[in-house]
Scaffold this active site. Sequence first.
Site, mmCIF file in Angstrom:
data_model
loop_
_atom_site.group_PDB
_atom_site.id
_atom_site.type_symbol
_atom_site.label_atom_id
_atom_site.label_comp_id
_atom_site.label_asym_id
_atom_site.label_seq_id
_atom_site.Cartn_x
_atom_site.Cartn_y
_atom_site.Cartn_z
ATOM 1 N N TYR A 29 0.868 -1.202 0.000
ATOM 2 C CA TYR A 29 0.000 0.000 0.000
ATOM 3 C C TYR A 29 0.898 1.243 0.000
ATOM 4 O O TYR A 29 1.130 1.851 1.052
ATOM 5 C CB TYR A 29 -0.895 0.032 1.232
ATOM 6 N N TRP A 33 -3.652 6.272 2.529
ATOM 7 C CA TRP A 33 -5.026 5.760 2.623
ATOM 8 C C TRP A 33 -5.766 6.525 3.713
ATOM 9 O O TRP A 33 -5.166 6.908 4.719
ATOM 10 C CB TRP A 33 -5.022 4.273 2.982
ATOM 11 N N ASP A 36 -6.549 4.700 7.277
ATOM 12 C CA ASP A 36 -5.213 4.363 7.789
ATOM 13 C C ASP A 36 -4.525 5.610 8.342
ATOM 14 O O ASP A 36 -3.845 5.565 9.374
ATOM 15 C CB ASP A 36 -4.339 3.776 6.670
ATOM 16 N N TYR A 81 1.604 -0.827 -6.945
ATOM 17 C CA TYR A 81 0.185 -0.917 -6.575
ATOM 18 C C TYR A 81 -0.716 -0.957 -7.800
ATOM 19 O O TYR A 81 -0.523 -0.207 -8.763
ATOM 20 C CB TYR A 81 -0.222 0.270 -5.685
ATOM 21 N N GLY A 156 -13.877 -0.234 3.656
ATOM 22 C CA GLY A 156 -12.593 -0.591 4.252
ATOM 23 C C GLY A 156 -12.509 -2.070 4.589
ATOM 24 O O GLY A 156 -11.458 -2.554 4.983
ATOM 25 N N ASP A 158 -12.931 -5.027 2.694
ATOM 26 C CA ASP A 158 -13.084 -5.300 1.272
ATOM 27 C C ASP A 158 -13.861 -6.559 0.905
ATOM 28 O O ASP A 158 -14.811 -6.507 0.145
ATOM 29 C CB ASP A 158 -11.701 -5.395 0.615
ATOM 30 N N TRP A 342 -10.823 -10.037 5.265
ATOM 31 C CA TRP A 342 -11.980 -9.640 6.080
ATOM 32 C C TRP A 342 -12.999 -10.755 6.257
ATOM 33 O O TRP A 342 -14.137 -10.502 6.610
ATOM 34 C CB TRP A 342 -12.633 -8.388 5.497
ATOM 35 N N GLU A 385 -0.605 -6.779 9.496
ATOM 36 C CA GLU A 385 -1.812 -6.092 9.026
ATOM 37 C C GLU A 385 -3.057 -6.621 9.750
ATOM 38 O O GLU A 385 -3.916 -5.859 10.177
ATOM 39 C CB GLU A 385 -1.945 -6.296 7.511
HETATM 40 C C1 DGY Z 1 -6.463 -2.806 -1.476
HETATM 41 O O1 DGY Z 1 -5.871 -2.455 -2.493
HETATM 42 O O2 DGY Z 1 -6.452 -3.972 -1.039
HETATM 43 C C2 DGY Z 1 -7.170 -1.813 -0.685
HETATM 44 O O3 DGY Z 1 -7.858 -2.370 0.384
HETATM 45 C C3 DGY Z 1 -8.074 -0.938 -1.499
HETATM 46 O O4 DGY Z 1 -8.425 0.134 -0.706
#
Ligand code: DGY
Length: 413
Positions: A29, A33, A36, A81, A156, A158, A342, A385
């Site tokens: 990442y 964000w 975050d 990314y 958030g 996902d 998640w 994470e």
């Molecule tokens: C990701 O890229 O996994 C993020 O959660 C998108 O916000």
Amino acid sequence: MSASMYDEAVHTLRTNDQGGYTVPTAGLYPYQWNWDSAFAALGFARFDKDRAWREVETLFEAQWPDGMVPHIVFRVDEPTYFPGPTVWQANLGPLPSSGITQPPVAGSIVRHLAPTSEDRAQALLPHIDAWHRWFHAARDPEGFGVIAITHPWESGRDNLPNWDRPGDAIDTSGVGEYQRRDTAMVDPDQRPKKADYDRYLALIQVGVERNWDRDAVAAETPFFVADVGTTAILLRAERDLLAMAEEFGGIDPQPIRERIARMEVGFERLWNPDIRAYCSLDLRTGELAETASSASFLAWYAGIDAHHEELLGELKRYTDATNFAVPSFDPHHTLFNSVRYWRGPVWAMMNWMIAQGLADVGQHDWYERIRSDTLALIEKSGFAEYFDPGDGGACGGDTFTWTAAIWLAWSET
Ligand code: DGY
């Protein structure tokens, strides 16, 4: 609490600091964000107040003219990314960004910081107010008092199983070929599946085709789900904004009171009597999710205590089934997966919010249980994470900003 853990937490934030904004973790990442950053500020507040303020201020530098604060700010172009700024094509703000938002934790964090600088809090109030008003206009256009998401990333959370069924309405036929970057850095078993990513990309196309016009997206997107997490976090942030408006002035508190009153009524729409928990609501079909998630336990954080015993019962059902509180999804459900993002793992910043809410209603044993489980996970597995609620193992990215931040926030008590 060991001094070295403190030093490591500080080092994690300092390493992820890009000079004014903090990445969640390098590589996986590599941008700023939204939520975050809010949690990063909470962590910086422990040892560098000025830097904490700066984090929130740089986030609001990306605010769109209509009030939205984007979920990613692309200050640089980072090839590690995907999907980056050329996919989003969202050029409506002062900085390159994504075209969606994320849970508005920032207002509550500013209230936490406010005693250290009334001036800096006061300067941010109109911006927070504009963002909150945007949520009501863009994500609750019918005034139900609940806040919709137009993309799973906007929650958030996902790949929460609760998004699976509403997501069936998304047409992924135009997505084409693409190369993910995340699965080169994290075990693919701990990340969303390709079918999820197809949906994520199709929803970006929905926004791009409408030039990210908020009303067109809200009216036409196939995915429009009132999220219990976003609704609870906004309601909490509205209460914090109201407290600051009353204390510092500069913005009119009356519309905030009206928004809070509407949300207090609206929140009950999310109560699912069959499972005795607050759930997300598909606003396209009118269907309530059949399963709760860790976000259901944010009701207390939102200042909602209408079904106290029943909700505590559901929390106990979750935590009795796992070694570490609080799994992100129902550990008794067939879709539970202890490592897949998640769909089961524990997230430190969710625990922090859930525990704050429990403390607010006097549930100090629960507060302490969740706090100590979170610190135990971090001591065992580092600043990961997220964590496996069974064996406490590290999942996802490492040297993670918000996990270090929650360590710093909690280890001082
Ligand atoms: C990701 O890229 O996994 C993020 O959660 C998108 O916000």
